[in-house]
Design an enzyme around this catalytic site. Structure first.
Site, PDB file in Angstrom:
ATOM      1  N   HIS A   8       0.575 -10.245  -4.627  1.00 58.21           N
ATOM      2  CA  HIS A   8       1.091 -10.921  -5.936  1.00 58.21           C
ATOM      3  C   HIS A   8       0.885  -9.922  -7.108  1.00 58.21           C
ATOM      4  O   HIS A   8       0.114  -9.129  -6.884  1.00 58.21           O
ATOM      5  CB  HIS A   8       0.100 -12.334  -6.129  1.00 58.21           C
ATOM      6  CG  HIS A   8       0.089 -13.257  -5.241  1.00 58.21           C
ATOM      7  ND1 HIS A   8       1.199 -14.121  -4.858  1.00 58.21           N
ATOM      8  CD2 HIS A   8      -1.090 -13.570  -4.347  1.00 58.21           C
ATOM      9  CE1 HIS A   8       0.716 -14.748  -3.976  1.00 58.21           C
ATOM     10  NE2 HIS A   8      -0.650 -14.574  -3.573  1.00 58.21           N
ATOM     11  N   GLU A 284      -3.300  -9.320   0.499  1.00 54.82           N
ATOM     12  CA  GLU A 284      -3.384  -9.916  -0.932  1.00 54.82           C
ATOM     13  C   GLU A 284      -4.188  -9.450  -1.992  1.00 54.82           C
ATOM     14  O   GLU A 284      -4.869  -9.675  -2.826  1.00 54.82           O
ATOM     15  CB  GLU A 284      -4.143 -11.455  -0.871  1.00 54.82           C
ATOM     16  CG  GLU A 284      -3.609 -12.357  -1.668  1.00 54.82           C
ATOM     17  CD  GLU A 284      -4.076 -13.928  -1.634  1.00 54.82           C
ATOM     18  OE1 GLU A 284      -5.231 -13.877  -0.856  1.00 54.82           O
ATOM     19  OE2 GLU A 284      -3.726 -14.573  -2.329  1.00 54.82           O
ATOM     20  N   ARG A 290     -11.988  -8.634  -5.000  1.00 53.97           N
ATOM     21  CA  ARG A 290     -11.751  -7.329  -5.496  1.00 53.97           C
ATOM     22  C   ARG A 290     -12.804  -6.252  -5.157  1.00 53.97           C
ATOM     23  O   ARG A 290     -12.819  -5.054  -5.764  1.00 53.97           O
ATOM     24  CB  ARG A 290     -11.478  -7.421  -6.908  1.00 53.97           C
ATOM     25  CG  ARG A 290     -10.227  -8.286  -7.212  1.00 53.97           C
ATOM     26  CD  ARG A 290      -9.851  -8.201  -8.814  1.00 53.97           C
ATOM     27  NE  ARG A 290      -8.479  -9.112  -8.740  1.00 53.97           N
ATOM     28  CZ  ARG A 290      -7.669  -9.051  -9.629  1.00 53.97           C
ATOM     29  NH1 ARG A 290      -7.923  -8.162 -10.831  1.00 53.97           N
ATOM     30  NH2 ARG A 290      -6.475  -9.812  -9.804  1.00 53.97           N
TER      31      ARG A 290
END
Ligand SMILES: [Zn+2]
Length: 343
Positions: A8, A284, A290
C-alpha cells in the site's frame, strides 16, 4: 522475478492527508468539501516518498515489483456518503496510477473501490472499470465491512455482490479481501480487525456455492489467510459435518493466501497446510509492522527471508514468488509488458 502482491502507498505526500482531513470534516459538519484542484502533490514529492521507503526496501530485500494500492486503513468507506467515497477513491487511485507511471518497472496498480455502508456493491463497478481499462490496474481491494468494524454488511456470498463479481470476471481481475480502518473500539485495526475479516470471509464462502456459480472469481485472502491455515482442521471438519465438499475442491481453485505472516514458524505452517499453487508472495511493506525482530535481527515484514528458509523446491518457490501471481492476476503479464516497454 519476485512479485510482492500486497503493498500500500503508506508514505503519500503530506497534502493528501490535509485534503482527506478537510474532506472528512466537511462530511461530518455537512459543509462545503475542499476542492480537488486544491491538492498539490508534485512528481518530485511522489519520488521522494518512495525512494527512501518502498523502493529502498525493494532494492535491499531483492524484490522486483510491488502490486500497489492505496493505503488500506485510509480507505475509510464509513466516512461520508457514497459521493465522498467516490471522490476519495478516484483521488487515491489516480495517485497510484502516477506512481506506476513514474516507476513502471517497480509498481503495478490495484484500486480501492468507492464502497459505502448500505450502498450496493454494484455501484463500485464503474470505478473498477475505469481503473482497469484506463489506468492499467490489475485488481481491486474489496472491503467486506464498509461500516469500519461493525460487520453489518451482507456476507460476501449475498447476491448483492454478484454484479460486481460479474464485472471482475469480465475484466479478468481478482480482488484482495481487505477491510479499512476500524472505528469499533473493541478491535485494533491491523492486530485484530484485519485478521477477523479475513477469517470471516473464508467461513462465508465455505457455507456457499459462490465459486460453483462464479468459477472464474478469484479472492486473495491477505495476512496469511487470517486464522484460516492454523485452523484448517476446524474448517475441514465443519465442512464435513455440514456435508459440504472437501475444501480443496470447494474453494482452492478460487481462493489464494498471501505470505504476510511475520515469523518463520507461521510461514512454515502456511506452506505445509495450503497447497503451493494457492500461495502468493507478499510483505505488505511499509505497513502494520515496521520494526525489527530482536530474535532474528531482521524486519518482521521482510517475508522473503522466511520463504527462502522453507524446505520447498526452487520450482515451488518460483510459483510463490511469481508464477501464481501471473495466474491469479490475469492481466498482470500483459500489463507488465506494457509498463516495461514504456520504461
Ligand atoms: Zn494490506
Amino acid at each position: 522475478m519476485i512479485i510482492d502482491c500486497h503493498g500500500h502507498y503508506t508514505t503519500e505526500p503530506a497534502d493528501l492527508k490535509r485534503f482527506r482531513q478537510e474532506q472528512t470534516k466537511a462530511a461530518q459538519n455537512k459543509t462545503a468539501p475542499p476542492l480537488r484542484a486544491s491538492l498539490k502533490m508534485s512528481d518530485d514529492e511522489i519520488r521522494d516518498s518512495l525512494e527512501c521507503a518502498q523502493l529502498k526496501l525493494q532494492r535491499e530485500r531483492g524484490t522486483d515489483l510491488t502490486i500497489f494500492s492505496p493505503r488500506a486503513s485510509g480507505m475509510g468507506h464509513h466516512i461520508g456518503d457514497e459521493s465522498v467515497s467516490l471522490e476519495w477513491s478516484q483521488i487515491c487511485n489516480d495517485l497510484i496510477h502516477r506512481v506506476c507511471a513514474l516507476y513502471p518497472q517497480n509498481f503495478i496498480g490495484v484500486c480501492q473501490l468507492p464502497q459505502s455502508p448500505g450502498v450496493p456493491p454494484k455501484n463500485s463497478a464503474a470505478e473498477l472499470t475505469r481503473c482497469v481499462t484506463e489506468l492499467g490496474f490489475v485488481g481491486c481491494n474489496l472491503n467486506p465491512d464498509p461500516s469500519g468494524g461493525y460487520f453489518n454488511a451482507p456476507p460476501m456470498t449475498d447476491k448483492s455482490w454478484f454484479p460486481l463479481y460479474e464485472k471482475m470476471i469480465e475484466l479478468d481481475v481478482p480482488c484482495m479481501i481487505h477491510v479499512s480502518g476500524c472505528c469499533n473500539p473493541a478491535m485494533h485495526t491491523t492486530g485484530s480487525y484485519y485478521l477477523n475479516a479475513d477469517t470471516m470471509v473464508f467461513m462465508q464462502v465455505i457455507l456457499s456455492d459462490l465459486f460453483k456459480n462464479f468459477p472464474k472469481l478469484k479472492f486473495i485472502i491477505p495476512h496469511g489467510g487470517g486464522a484460516v491455515p492454523f485452523h484448517w482442521g476446524r474448517f475441514r471438519g465443519l465442512a464435513q459435518d455440514m456435508k459440504l465438499p472437501d475444501l480443496r475442491a470447494h474453494l482452492l481453485k478460487n481462493i489464494f493466501f498471501d505470505t504476510c505472516v511475520y515469523h518463520l514458524p507461521g510461514q512454515e505452517l502456511l506452506a505445509r497446510v495450503i497447497p503451493v499453487d494457492n500461495i502468493l508472495f507478499a510483505s505488505e511493506m511499509i505497513g502494520a509492522v515496521r520494526g525489527i525482530d530482536p530474535e532474528t535481527g531482521h524486519h518482521f515484514d521482510d517475508t522473503k527471508r522466511y520463504i527462502e528458509q522453507l524446505s520447498l523446491s526452487t520450482e515451488d518457490k518460483a510459483k510463490i514468488y511469481e508464477g501464481n501471481a501471473r495466474q491469479v492476476y490475469g492481466r498482470l503479464s500483459a500489463q507488465l509488458d506494457k509498463q516495461f516497454a514504456a520504461a
